[in-house]
Design a protein around this motif. Structure first.
Motif, PDB file in Angstrom:
ATOM      1  N   GLU A 156      -4.948   1.646  11.981  1.00  0.00           N
ATOM      2  CA  GLU A 156      -6.334   1.777  11.713  1.00  0.00           C
ATOM      3  C   GLU A 156      -6.840   1.089  10.723  1.00  0.00           C
ATOM      4  O   GLU A 156      -8.041   0.170  10.803  1.00  0.00           O
ATOM      5  CB  GLU A 156      -6.649   3.413  11.652  1.00  0.00           C
ATOM      6  N   TYR A 157      -5.906   1.021   9.628  1.00  0.00           N
ATOM      7  CA  TYR A 157      -6.349   0.170   8.323  1.00  0.00           C
ATOM      8  C   TYR A 157      -6.625  -1.249   8.672  1.00  0.00           C
ATOM      9  O   TYR A 157      -7.651  -2.062   8.561  1.00  0.00           O
ATOM     10  CB  TYR A 157      -5.461   0.431   7.591  1.00  0.00           C
ATOM     11  N   TYR A 158      -5.590  -1.705   9.335  1.00  0.00           N
ATOM     12  CA  TYR A 158      -5.355  -3.241   9.961  1.00  0.00           C
ATOM     13  C   TYR A 158      -6.492  -3.550  10.804  1.00  0.00           C
ATOM     14  O   TYR A 158      -7.091  -4.385  10.825  1.00  0.00           O
ATOM     15  CB  TYR A 158      -4.183  -3.791  10.261  1.00  0.00           C
ATOM     16  N   GLN A 206      -9.428  -2.134  11.243  1.00  0.00           N
ATOM     17  CA  GLN A 206     -10.685  -2.255  10.624  1.00  0.00           C
ATOM     18  C   GLN A 206     -10.899  -3.370  10.073  1.00  0.00           C
ATOM     19  O   GLN A 206     -12.202  -3.851   9.758  1.00  0.00           O
ATOM     20  CB  GLN A 206     -10.760  -1.115   9.175  1.00  0.00           C
ATOM     21  N   ARG A 207     -10.015  -4.214   9.662  1.00  0.00           N
ATOM     22  CA  ARG A 207     -10.029  -5.584   8.982  1.00  0.00           C
ATOM     23  C   ARG A 207      -9.870  -6.745   9.881  1.00  0.00           C
ATOM     24  O   ARG A 207      -9.720  -7.927   9.440  1.00  0.00           O
ATOM     25  CB  ARG A 207      -9.188  -5.703   7.907  1.00  0.00           C
ATOM     26  N   ARG A 241       0.715  -1.246  -0.099  1.00  0.00           N
ATOM     27  CA  ARG A 241       0.057   0.039   0.110  1.00  0.00           C
ATOM     28  C   ARG A 241       0.910   1.385  -0.045  1.00  0.00           C
ATOM     29  O   ARG A 241       0.173   2.338  -0.008  1.00  0.00           O
ATOM     30  CB  ARG A 241      -0.980   0.069   1.191  1.00  0.00           C
ATOM     31  N   TYR A 243      -7.932   3.887   1.537  1.00  0.00           N
ATOM     32  CA  TYR A 243      -7.441   2.970   2.452  1.00  0.00           C
ATOM     33  C   TYR A 243      -7.889   2.925   3.850  1.00  0.00           C
ATOM     34  O   TYR A 243      -8.411   1.753   4.002  1.00  0.00           O
ATOM     35  CB  TYR A 243      -5.958   3.914   2.789  1.00  0.00           C
ATOM     36  N   THR A 244      -8.365   3.711   4.239  1.00  0.00           N
ATOM     37  CA  THR A 244      -9.250   3.544   5.712  1.00  0.00           C
ATOM     38  C   THR A 244     -10.586   4.349   5.584  1.00  0.00           C
ATOM     39  O   THR A 244     -11.301   4.317   6.531  1.00  0.00           O
ATOM     40  CB  THR A 244      -8.280   4.391   6.997  1.00  0.00           C
ATOM     41  N   PRO A 300     -13.686  -3.536   4.769  1.00  0.00           N
ATOM     42  CA  PRO A 300     -13.025  -4.089   5.843  1.00  0.00           C
ATOM     43  C   PRO A 300     -13.875  -5.029   6.659  1.00  0.00           C
ATOM     44  O   PRO A 300     -13.141  -5.937   7.526  1.00  0.00           O
ATOM     45  CB  PRO A 300     -13.251  -2.661   6.826  1.00  0.00           C
ATOM     46  N   GLU A 321      -5.041   8.452   3.699  1.00  0.00           N
ATOM     47  CA  GLU A 321      -6.407   7.885   4.157  1.00  0.00           C
ATOM     48  C   GLU A 321      -7.482   7.391   3.184  1.00  0.00           C
ATOM     49  O   GLU A 321      -8.081   6.636   3.157  1.00  0.00           O
ATOM     50  CB  GLU A 321      -6.937   8.455   5.234  1.00  0.00           C
TER      51      GLU A 321
END
Ligand code: PHB
Length: 359
Positions: free
Chosen positions: A41-43, A45-46, A26, A351-352, A323, A348
């Motif tokens: 935060e991205y991870y 969310q998943r 990414r 991404y998020t 996510p 972001e």
């Protein structure tokens, strides 16, 4: 019946379900190639995926080949990853880091002191590399001397230890997609005449040494492996992939890894363009947990797991854009589409900011 929603135990890692997030580059790491709070935060969310496989993360400075990819070889990177693993664990998820060395798929502009990238043999890949400012032709790499191999193996060991310090549940050794360990494995990129080149046994030697060393350091039950027997990504081929990879998986059996993660075909390419390969044969030869990847959707993923072709499915594009993919699968809900303009840029954005059903 086992399906995508069934729990699983892969070595020492308990998965709440068999929906895995596949590794996705990414390009949003911070200065010093440190994972940021935004990555956490991205991870996070998943985290309802049964297992997150992180973006590929170089084990040493020479292992980098793309701008802003997070490493796992400095104290600041370890601290950054700790923020990621804490966030995922608080959300009830499991996360393993993909350990990477790009080998010849780099450029002096991305190497310490502008040195040549290293590879099994001095064979220049066709194509170009993005150096952070512009696209440049790949260069002819420097062939590693056999005396450098122990140091290389040690880079993986240190990275695996760093991963444990950073709180990961496991590691995935990346030996696919035309990067360094794949360059040793496959015949088009390995012309060595020493113990690390020649027949399949010699070409597989470095990979097996790396696996034995990292298993010795952190335990085989926390070590996974990624292979991609027929991908042509990064200008790589094998003259007899079935023979090469049948051999490799048979060598894996006594090593009892947590999982084997197979990219079928070439990443992103439609199924009709995949080079023929008998994945069922690989499944039959391999005694352990198998993750399958490349272009699966809910229906084909369910069919593969319930039909026993694999033990879990790794989703890339679907997980990137959704996510809460597991919840959407359960409810048969509509899926968000990935924003392909912002895969490798946008902070972001793309991404998020993908919505969850509850948003
Ligand atoms: C990429 O950065 O494009 C990339 C990284 C690792 C892969 C495949 C692609 O395995």
């Amino acid at each position: 019946m086992t399906d995508l929603f069934s729990s699983a135990r892969f070595g020492a890692i308990d998965l709440a379900n068999r929906v895995v997030m596949s590794a996705l580059t990414r390009n949003r790491a911070g200065d010093g190639n440190v994972p940021t709070a935004l990555a956490a935060e991205y991870y996070r969310q998943r985290a309802t995926a049964g297992l997150i496989l992180t973006e590929a993360s170089p084990v040493c400075p020479q292992g980098h080949g793309y701008p802003r990819t997070p490493g796992i070889h400095t104290d600041a990177q370890i601290a950054g990853w700790q923020g990621v693993t804490d966030a995922v664990h608080k959300a009830g998820g499991k996360i393993a880091i993909q350990l990477w060395h790009v080998g010849r798929i780099s450029h002096p502009d991305l190497q310490p002191e502008g040195a040549l990238p290293v590879a099994p043999s001095a064979l220049r890949p066709a194509g170009q590399v993005f150096t952070g400012r512009e696209m440049k032709d790949f260069v002819t790499p420097r062939a590693l001397d056999a005396s450098e191999i122990p140091g290389l193996v040690e880079n993986y060991v240190q990275a695996a230890r760093n991963a444990m310090d950073a709180g990961f549940d496991g590691i995935e050794v990346h030996a696919g997609n035309g990067y360094l360990l794949d360059q040793f494995l496959r015949s088009s990129t390995n012309r060595r005449t020493d113990a690390y080149g020649g027949g399949k046994e010699q070409r597989a030697r470095l990979l097996l040494e790396v696996l034995d060393a990292v298993c010795g350091a952190i335990g085989n039950d926390r070590v996974g492996l990624r292979l991609s027997p027929v991908t042509t990504f990064n200008d790589i081929r094998d003259e007899n992939p079935q023979e090469t990879f049948d051999y490799v998986v048979q060598q894996l059996n006594p090593r009892r890894l947590a999982f084997l993660d197979i990219l079928q075909g070439t990443g992103g390419a439609p199924r009709e363009q995949w080079e023929p390969f008998d994945y069922d044969r690989l499944r039959a030869l391999y005694d352990g947990n198998l993750i399958l990847n490349n272009g699966y959707d809910f229906v084909s993923g369910q069919a593969a797991v319930s039909g026993g072709k694999g033990d879990a499915i790794a989703f890339g594009r679907l997980m990137l854009a959704n996510p809460d993919l597991v919840a959407r699968f359960r409810r048969g809900a509509a899926l968000n589409q990935p924003d392909y303009q912002r895969l490798y840029t946008g902070e972001e954005r793309g991404y998020t900011d993908y919505p969850s059903l509850t948003d």
